[in-house]
Design a protein around this motif. Structure first.
Motif, short mmCIF file in Angstrom:
data_model
loop_
_atom_site.label_atom_id
_atom_site.label_comp_id
_atom_site.label_asym_id
_atom_site.label_seq_id
_atom_site.Cartn_x
_atom_site.Cartn_y
_atom_site.Cartn_z
N GLY A 16 0.79 -1.23 0.00
CA GLY A 16 0.00 0.00 0.00
C GLY A 16 0.82 1.27 0.00
O GLY A 16 0.31 2.34 0.28
N LEU A 17 2.05 1.19 -0.34
CA LEU A 17 2.92 2.38 -0.36
C LEU A 17 2.92 3.04 -1.74
O LEU A 17 3.81 3.78 -2.08
CB LEU A 17 4.34 1.97 0.04
CG LEU A 17 5.25 3.07 0.54
CD1 LEU A 17 4.76 3.60 1.87
CD2 LEU A 17 6.66 2.57 0.70
N LYS A 40 0.25 8.84 7.34
CA LYS A 40 0.91 8.44 8.58
C LYS A 40 1.43 7.01 8.50
O LYS A 40 2.54 6.70 8.92
CB LYS A 40 -0.07 8.60 9.75
CG LYS A 40 0.55 8.41 11.09
CD LYS A 40 -0.46 8.73 12.19
CE LYS A 40 0.18 8.56 13.54
NZ LYS A 40 -0.74 8.87 14.63
N SER A 41 0.64 6.12 7.93
CA SER A 41 1.07 4.72 7.78
C SER A 41 2.22 4.59 6.80
O SER A 41 3.14 3.80 7.01
CB SER A 41 -0.11 3.87 7.32
OG SER A 41 -1.14 3.90 8.26
N MET A 42 2.16 5.37 5.71
CA MET A 42 3.24 5.33 4.73
C MET A 42 4.56 5.78 5.34
O MET A 42 5.60 5.17 5.12
CB MET A 42 2.90 6.20 3.51
CG MET A 42 1.93 5.57 2.57
SD MET A 42 1.88 6.44 1.02
CE MET A 42 0.28 7.18 1.11
N LEU A 43 4.52 6.88 6.10
CA LEU A 43 5.74 7.35 6.76
C LEU A 43 6.21 6.38 7.82
O LEU A 43 7.42 6.22 8.03
CB LEU A 43 5.51 8.73 7.35
CG LEU A 43 5.37 9.86 6.33
CD1 LEU A 43 5.04 11.17 7.03
CD2 LEU A 43 6.62 9.99 5.50
N GLY A 44 5.28 5.69 8.47
CA GLY A 44 5.66 4.66 9.44
C GLY A 44 6.38 3.50 8.77
O GLY A 44 7.38 3.00 9.28
N PHE A 45 5.88 3.07 7.60
CA PHE A 45 6.56 2.04 6.83
C PHE A 45 7.96 2.50 6.42
O PHE A 45 8.92 1.76 6.51
CB PHE A 45 5.78 1.69 5.56
CG PHE A 45 4.83 0.55 5.72
CD1 PHE A 45 5.18 -0.57 6.42
CD2 PHE A 45 3.58 0.60 5.13
CE1 PHE A 45 4.32 -1.64 6.56
CE2 PHE A 45 2.70 -0.44 5.26
CZ PHE A 45 3.06 -1.57 5.98
N PHE A 47 11.13 0.39 7.74
CA PHE A 47 11.74 -0.55 6.82
C PHE A 47 12.80 0.03 5.90
O PHE A 47 13.75 -0.65 5.52
CB PHE A 47 10.66 -1.24 5.98
CG PHE A 47 9.72 -2.06 6.79
CD1 PHE A 47 10.13 -3.26 7.34
CD2 PHE A 47 8.43 -1.64 7.02
CE1 PHE A 47 9.28 -4.02 8.10
CE2 PHE A 47 7.56 -2.39 7.78
CZ PHE A 47 7.98 -3.59 8.32
N VAL A 48 12.66 1.27 5.49
CA VAL A 48 13.58 1.85 4.50
C VAL A 48 14.72 2.61 5.17
O VAL A 48 15.89 2.46 4.81
CB VAL A 48 12.81 2.74 3.50
CG1 VAL A 48 13.76 3.36 2.49
CG2 VAL A 48 11.73 1.95 2.80
N GLN A 107 7.95 11.72 -3.11
CA GLN A 107 7.25 10.80 -4.00
C GLN A 107 6.11 10.10 -3.26
O GLN A 107 5.01 9.96 -3.79
CB GLN A 107 8.24 9.76 -4.52
CG GLN A 107 7.97 9.26 -5.88
CD GLN A 107 9.14 8.42 -6.37
OE1 GLN A 107 9.96 7.96 -5.59
NE2 GLN A 107 9.20 8.23 -7.65
N ILE A 108 6.36 9.68 -2.03
CA ILE A 108 5.32 8.99 -1.26
C ILE A 108 4.15 9.92 -0.97
O ILE A 108 2.99 9.56 -1.18
CB ILE A 108 5.91 8.46 0.06
CG1 ILE A 108 6.85 7.29 -0.20
CG2 ILE A 108 4.81 8.02 1.01
CD1 ILE A 108 7.61 6.85 1.03
N LEU A 109 4.44 11.13 -0.52
CA LEU A 109 3.38 12.04 -0.09
C LEU A 109 2.68 12.73 -1.25
O LEU A 109 1.46 12.84 -1.26
CB LEU A 109 3.93 13.07 0.89
CG LEU A 109 4.48 12.50 2.20
CD1 LEU A 109 5.02 13.61 3.07
CD2 LEU A 109 3.41 11.71 2.93
#
Length: 155
Positions: A87-88, A97-102, A106-107, A138-140
């Motif tokens: 889901g990224l 918030k979840s994307m930044l947590g991932f 992990f990264v 890119q994520i946001l």
């Protein structure tokens, strides 16, 4: 010392993985070929690069930093791509918030692994910073722009 400890604990050291690495203190100095180091009865090989626990060491400190940062950036990019299925990916993906947590979980550890063993120069820090900011942007932004494709953002 390591050979005696290995004999006491009854395990064998692998002579192909045990090598010597002469580290130059600066670029101007040259290291003469030193005497041959031995591990028991086996002569150890002199090498220019060696990998231990995922950290590549070379004969110069600057080169070690450059090699490790380039490797960490490519590994972090692969870790980021592996999270796309979770889901990224932006549209219909996770919330910010979840994307930044991932990303933080992990990264970022992959990106900064082993950096504490050397003092990074400004160019190396800029490479890491550029990768991090491009990734977060890119994520946001991909999520925002894909969620509202017809909306124009003005200042």
């Amino acid at each position: 010392m390591s050979l005696s400890f290995a004999n006491e604990e009854r395990y064998l050291l692998q002579p192909t993985k045990t090598v010597t690495l002469n580290i130059k203190p600066s670029k101007r100095t040259t290291i003469p070929k030193s005497k041959c180091f031995k591990l028991g009865e086996i002569n150890l090989n002199h090498v220019d690069t060696s990998v231990h626990l995922g950290i590549t060491r070379t004969t110069s400190v600057c080169e070690t930093a450059e090699v490790n940062v380039v490797g960490n950036i490519s590994k972090a990019r692969r870790a980021l791509y592996s999270l796309l299925g979770a889901g990224l990916h932006g549209h219909n993906g996770l919330d910010h918030k979840s994307m930044l947590g991932f990303y933080k979980s992990f990264v970022l550890p992959v990106l900064t692994y082993g950096i504490e063993i050397f003092t990074p120069k400004r160019t190396i820090l800029k490479q890491l910073d550029l990768f991090q900011w491009k990734t977060i942007k890119q994520i946001l932004l991909n999520r925002s722009l894909r969620a509202y494709p017809y909306r124009t953002f003005t200042n």
